[in-house]
Design a protein around this motif. Structure first.
Motif, PDB file in Angstrom:
ATOM      1  N   SER A   1     -95.174   0.230 -78.016  1.00 24.66           N
ATOM      2  CA  SER A   1     -94.241  -0.071 -76.625  1.00 24.66           C
ATOM      3  C   SER A   1     -93.877   1.444 -76.163  1.00 24.66           C
ATOM      4  CB  SER A   1     -93.005  -0.764 -76.978  1.00 24.66           C
ATOM      5  OG  SER A   1     -92.542  -1.222 -75.727  1.00 24.66           O
TER       6      SER A   1
ATOM      7  N   ALA B   1     -86.824   6.388 -64.375  1.00 25.28           N
ATOM      8  CA  ALA B   1     -87.258   5.951 -65.807  1.00 25.28           C
ATOM      9  C   ALA B   1     -87.451   4.401 -65.782  1.00 25.28           C
ATOM     10  CB  ALA B   1     -86.011   6.148 -66.684  1.00 25.28           C
ATOM     11  N   GLY B   2     -87.944   3.805 -66.735  1.00 26.74           N
ATOM     12  CA  GLY B   2     -88.454   2.488 -66.665  1.00 26.74           C
ATOM     13  C   GLY B   2     -87.039   1.545 -66.476  1.00 26.74           C
ATOM     14  N   ALA B   3     -86.115   1.832 -67.398  1.00 24.17           N
ATOM     15  CA  ALA B   3     -84.770   0.964 -67.053  1.00 24.17           C
ATOM     16  C   ALA B   3     -84.303   1.040 -65.766  1.00 24.17           C
ATOM     17  CB  ALA B   3     -83.883   1.352 -68.150  1.00 24.17           C
TER      18      ALA B   3
ATOM     19  N   GLU C   1     -86.209  -1.177 -63.414  1.00 21.64           N
ATOM     20  CA  GLU C   1     -85.884  -2.426 -63.678  1.00 21.64           C
ATOM     21  C   GLU C   1     -84.656  -2.702 -62.870  1.00 21.64           C
ATOM     22  OE1 GLU C   1     -85.259  -3.275 -67.883  1.00 21.64           O
ATOM     23  OE2 GLU C   1     -87.315  -2.127 -68.492  1.00 21.64           O
TER      24      GLU C   1
ATOM     25  N   HIS D   1     -88.176  -6.668 -74.167  1.00 23.09           N
ATOM     26  CA  HIS D   1     -87.741  -4.914 -74.437  1.00 23.09           C
ATOM     27  C   HIS D   1     -86.319  -5.316 -74.146  1.00 23.09           C
ATOM     28  CE1 HIS D   1     -87.179  -0.708 -74.017  1.00 23.09           C
ATOM     29  NE2 HIS D   1     -88.365  -0.572 -74.721  1.00 23.09           N
TER      30      HIS D   1
ATOM     31  N   THR E   1     -84.368  -3.328 -72.711  1.00 18.08           N
ATOM     32  CA  THR E   1     -83.742  -2.910 -71.574  1.00 18.08           C
ATOM     33  C   THR E   1     -83.738  -3.997 -70.458  1.00 18.08           C
ATOM     34  OG1 THR E   1     -86.043  -2.177 -70.899  1.00 18.08           O
ATOM     35  CG2 THR E   1     -84.304  -0.339 -71.523  1.00 18.08           C
ATOM     36  N   ASN E   2     -84.596  -4.990 -70.734  1.00 17.73           N
ATOM     37  CA  ASN E   2     -84.639  -6.124 -69.552  1.00 17.73           C
ATOM     38  C   ASN E   2     -83.156  -6.805 -69.475  1.00 17.73           C
ATOM     39  OD1 ASN E   2     -88.024  -7.224 -69.732  1.00 17.73           O
ATOM     40  ND2 ASN E   2     -87.220  -5.332 -69.449  1.00 17.73           N
TER      41      ASN E   2
ATOM     42  N   ASP F   1     -92.354  -6.400 -66.195  1.00 17.92           N
ATOM     43  CA  ASP F   1     -92.163  -5.108 -66.877  1.00 17.92           C
ATOM     44  C   ASP F   1     -93.328  -4.520 -67.058  1.00 17.92           C
ATOM     45  OD1 ASP F   1     -91.706  -2.998 -68.469  1.00 17.92           O
ATOM     46  OD2 ASP F   1     -90.089  -4.181 -69.802  1.00 17.92           O
TER      47      ASP F   1
ATOM     48  N   ALA G   1     -94.117  -1.504 -67.809  1.00 14.55           N
ATOM     49  CA  ALA G   1     -93.550   0.128 -68.443  1.00 14.55           C
ATOM     50  C   ALA G   1     -95.060   0.649 -69.055  1.00 14.55           C
ATOM     51  CB  ALA G   1     -92.725  -0.037 -69.527  1.00 14.55           C
TER      52      ALA G   1
ATOM     53  N   HIS H   1     -92.314  -2.752 -62.515  1.00 16.10           N
ATOM     54  CA  HIS H   1     -91.839  -1.207 -62.287  1.00 16.10           C
ATOM     55  C   HIS H   1     -93.006  -0.805 -63.296  1.00 16.10           C
ATOM     56  CE1 HIS H   1     -90.103  -1.716 -66.500  1.00 16.10           C
ATOM     57  NE2 HIS H   1     -90.521  -0.467 -66.826  1.00 16.10           N
TER      58      HIS H   1
ATOM     59  N   ASN I   1     -94.047   2.651 -65.954  1.00 20.16           N
ATOM     60  CA  ASN I   1     -93.602   3.879 -66.622  1.00 20.16           C
ATOM     61  C   ASN I   1     -94.560   4.987 -66.102  1.00 20.16           C
ATOM     62  OD1 ASN I   1     -91.321   2.617 -67.314  1.00 20.16           O
ATOM     63  ND2 ASN I   1     -91.357   3.459 -69.464  1.00 20.16           N
TER      64      ASN I   1
ATOM     65  N   HIS J   1     -94.564   7.880 -67.090  1.00 15.14           N
ATOM     66  CA  HIS J   1     -94.358   8.519 -68.103  1.00 15.14           C
ATOM     67  C   HIS J   1     -94.790   7.778 -69.532  1.00 15.14           C
ATOM     68  CE1 HIS J   1     -90.565   6.742 -67.413  1.00 15.14           C
ATOM     69  NE2 HIS J   1     -90.380   6.565 -68.808  1.00 15.14           N
ATOM     70  N   LYS J   2     -95.415   6.885 -69.220  1.00 16.04           N
ATOM     71  CA  LYS J   2     -96.144   6.168 -70.714  1.00 16.04           C
ATOM     72  C   LYS J   2     -97.747   5.936 -70.279  1.00 16.04           C
ATOM     73  CE  LYS J   2     -92.426   3.611 -72.647  1.00 16.04           C
ATOM     74  NZ  LYS J   2     -91.742   2.322 -72.786  1.00 16.04           N
TER      75      LYS J   2
HETATM   76  C1  LIG Z   1     -90.305   2.133 -72.519  1.00 12.74           C
HETATM   77  C2  LIG Z   1     -89.965   0.532 -72.083  1.00 12.74           C
HETATM   78  C3  LIG Z   1     -88.976   0.318 -71.329  1.00 12.74           C
HETATM   79  C4  LIG Z   1     -88.019   1.283 -70.958  1.00 12.74           C
HETATM   80  O1  LIG Z   1     -88.382   2.434 -70.155  1.00 12.74           O
HETATM   81  P1  LIG Z   1     -87.481   3.911 -69.882  1.00 12.74           P
HETATM   82  O2  LIG Z   1     -88.409   4.847 -69.198  1.00 12.74           O
HETATM   83  O3  LIG Z   1     -87.262   4.290 -71.746  1.00 12.74           O
HETATM   84  O4  LIG Z   1     -86.329   3.462 -69.388  1.00 12.74           O
HETATM   85  C5  LIG Z   1     -88.930  -1.136 -70.399  1.00 12.74           C
HETATM   86  N1  LIG Z   1     -89.887  -2.009 -70.935  1.00 12.74           N
HETATM   87  C6  LIG Z   1     -90.921  -1.902 -71.771  1.00 12.74           C
HETATM   88  C7  LIG Z   1     -91.807  -2.935 -72.022  1.00 12.74           C
HETATM   89  C8  LIG Z   1     -90.999  -0.293 -72.413  1.00 12.74           C
HETATM   90  O5  LIG Z   1     -92.150  -0.076 -73.368  1.00 12.74           O
END
Ligand SMILES: *Cc1c(COP(=O)(O)O)cnc(C)c1O
Length: 476
Positions: A68, A128-130, A133, A162, A164-165, A235, A237, A257, A259, A261-262
């Motif tokens: 993840s 960031a990802g969160a 969201e 995840h 953060t959702n 999501d 990410a 969204h 990420n 950075h991923k």
């Molecule tokens: C990493 C991730 C997030 C959150 O991203 P952040 O940049 O750490 O806030 C949300 N959902 C999924 C599925 C993720 O892998």
């Protein structure tokens, strides 16, 4: 190891600031005593950070299959592009006409990433990802309110989501409705049907989900939500398994969204900077945070604020150099390279899964997407060796542990995401280590309870660290 504050001596320092070329002003609240900053020479500073860097495990050190999180190799050309003076020696308040190239970066990244995701517009403000969201949910909220519908107070989130959702949904003022996963790891369609209604603002989903499975009912799922008047949030990410192959927009999602950075190749894990770019379909475009970049008839770029904008979610324009890196990555791979990267991510995960299945139990024994989850409950019962013990054993073998104890629906979970940037040789070496540790669990469980032996710090007191965190340095 000493902290930087404990090194050096008064008077040792490193002059790095140019002399002041603007009038000095006196602040109304001046400090009574000077700040206790470290006073170290350049040599000492260099050695300090080099020593710290040697103590951590990063993608540049070795295999890092953290599920993840997509800890893939980030091509260094991205850094070269992001370091170009035209991108770094600028000020966010400069007139538009003097930063046309930077605006073009935003416009081009928006166009290409919208194409990859099947969306119509994209903002790069969220950091960031969160944060993305949260922004996406505010778009959904603004959309319903603008239609004069304020009865929609619920966001549906599957139990495999995840963490953060649900957190983002609550922060955006929604009530979270949790729905269970079916035994095959996918959304329980009947439970979803029972959960939707006139109070449904939307659904948050990731597909492939956090157990690495592509939900075969995805079109039916988004239709159920749309028929109930809700919107669908993706999501994204982790787009590694699907980029260039299928598009969330075509699956029926209205907002997403990413990420950057991923999937889109910015080093991460150290706390930033990131970018949780938010894309949306045309119906949500008028609500996007401003400013957005638009191209005029004459080919010049301008900032514009969408008509019903929810307002800014970050100062200025987001983390710009992360967008430069994402654009570099997309342009380097091109139309053929993007799906090829995704296909290799899926291939690598399935290759590892197949080899590890020889001994380990899979949570869902079906072909996976970019990651898979092992369930070590049986191993724990047979040998007393837990997922945590295996993770610690990996550290002694130069491998970063997988994600542990997530998703919560799998007990003793180890979630492995090898990514596309690892060679078959690396995967084989890693599989050998995993299988060796499984044998060790049966022959000498204590050895794994004692691991790690080779790291600067042995087992941490994780409960103590969570309950009594010491987050602040106090001067002696
Ligand atoms: C990493 C991730 C997030 C959150 O991203 P952040 O940049 O750490 O806030 C949300 N959902 C999924 C599925 C993720 O892998």
């Amino acid at each position: 190891m000493k902290l930087i504050f404990e090194k050096g001596a008064p008077g040792q320092h490193l002059d790095m600031l140019p002399s002041c070329d603007v009038p000095e002003v006196s602040l109304s609240q001046e400090r009574k005593a000077p700040l206790p900053l470290p006073q170290v020479s350049e040599t000492e500073l260099t050695r300090h950070y080099t020593a710290l860097a040697k103590r951590v495990h990063g993608v540049n050190d070795g295999f890092y299959p953290l599920g993840s999180c997509t800890m893939k190799y980030n091509p260094k050309i991205n850094e070269d592009m992001a370091a170009l003076p035209g991108f770094t020696q600028i000020h966010p308040l400069q007139p538009e006409s003097t930063v046309q190239g930077c605006l073009e970066v935003y416009a081009t990244a928006e166009k290409l990433l919208s194409e990859i995701t099947g969306m119509d517009a994209m903002t790069f403000q969220p950091a960031a990802g969160a944060h993305g969201e949260f922004t996406g949910l505010l778009l959904i909220k603004a959309y319903h309110h603008h239609r004069g519908d304020s009865t929609r107070t619920k966001i549906i989130v599957p139990d495999s989501a995840h963490g953060t959702n649900p957190a983002s949904a609550v922060m955006a003022g929604y009530t979270v409705v949790n729905i269970p996963s079916a035994p095959d790891g996918c959304v329980d369609v009947e439970a979803l049907r029972a959960a939707v209604g006139p109070d449904t603002a939307g659904l948050m989903l990731t597909n492939p989900n956090t157990v690495g499975i592509f939900d075969k009912n995805i079109l039916e799922i988004t239709k159920i939500v749309h028929d109930a008047g809700g919107l669908c949030y993706y999501d994204g990410a982790n787009l590694n398994a699907v980029m260039g192959v299928v598009r969330p927009g075509d699956m029926g999602f209205d907002v997403i969204h990413l990420n950057l950075h991923k999937t889109f190749s910015t080093p991460h894990g150290g706390g930033g900077p990131g970018s949780g770019a938010v894309g949306c379909k045309a119906l949500l475009k008028p609500f996007l945070p401003g400013p957005m970049v638009e191209k005029a008839e004459d080919g010049s770029y301008h900032f514009v604020t969408p008509e019903h904008s929810i307002g800014r979610v970050k100062d200025f324009y987001g983390n710009f150099t992360v967008v430069v890196k994402a654009l570099t990555y997309v342009l380097t791979l091109g139309k053929a390279g993007i799906p090829e990267a995704a296909e290799n991510a899926v291939l690598n995960a399935n290759y590892m899964m197949k080899r590890l299945k020889e001994k380990y139990t899979m949570a869902y024994d079906v072909p996976c997407m970019h990651e898979f989850v092992m369930c070590l409950e049986d191993l724990l019962h047979e040998t007393g060796v837990s997922a945590m013990d295996i993770a610690k054993g990996l550290l002694d073998n130069g491998i970063h542990p997988p994600t542990m104890y997530f998703p919560l629906i799998v007990h003793e979970a180890l979630m492995i995401e090898p990514t596309e940037t690892e060679s078959k040789e690396t995967l084989d070496e890693a599989c050998d280590v995993f299988l060796k540790l499984w044998d060790l669990a049966h022959s000498d469980a204590q050895a794994l309870h004692d691991a790690p032996l080779t790291t600067p710090i042995r087992r941490l007191d994780e409960v103590g660290a969570a309950r009594n965190p010491v987050l602040r340095y106090t001067e002696e």
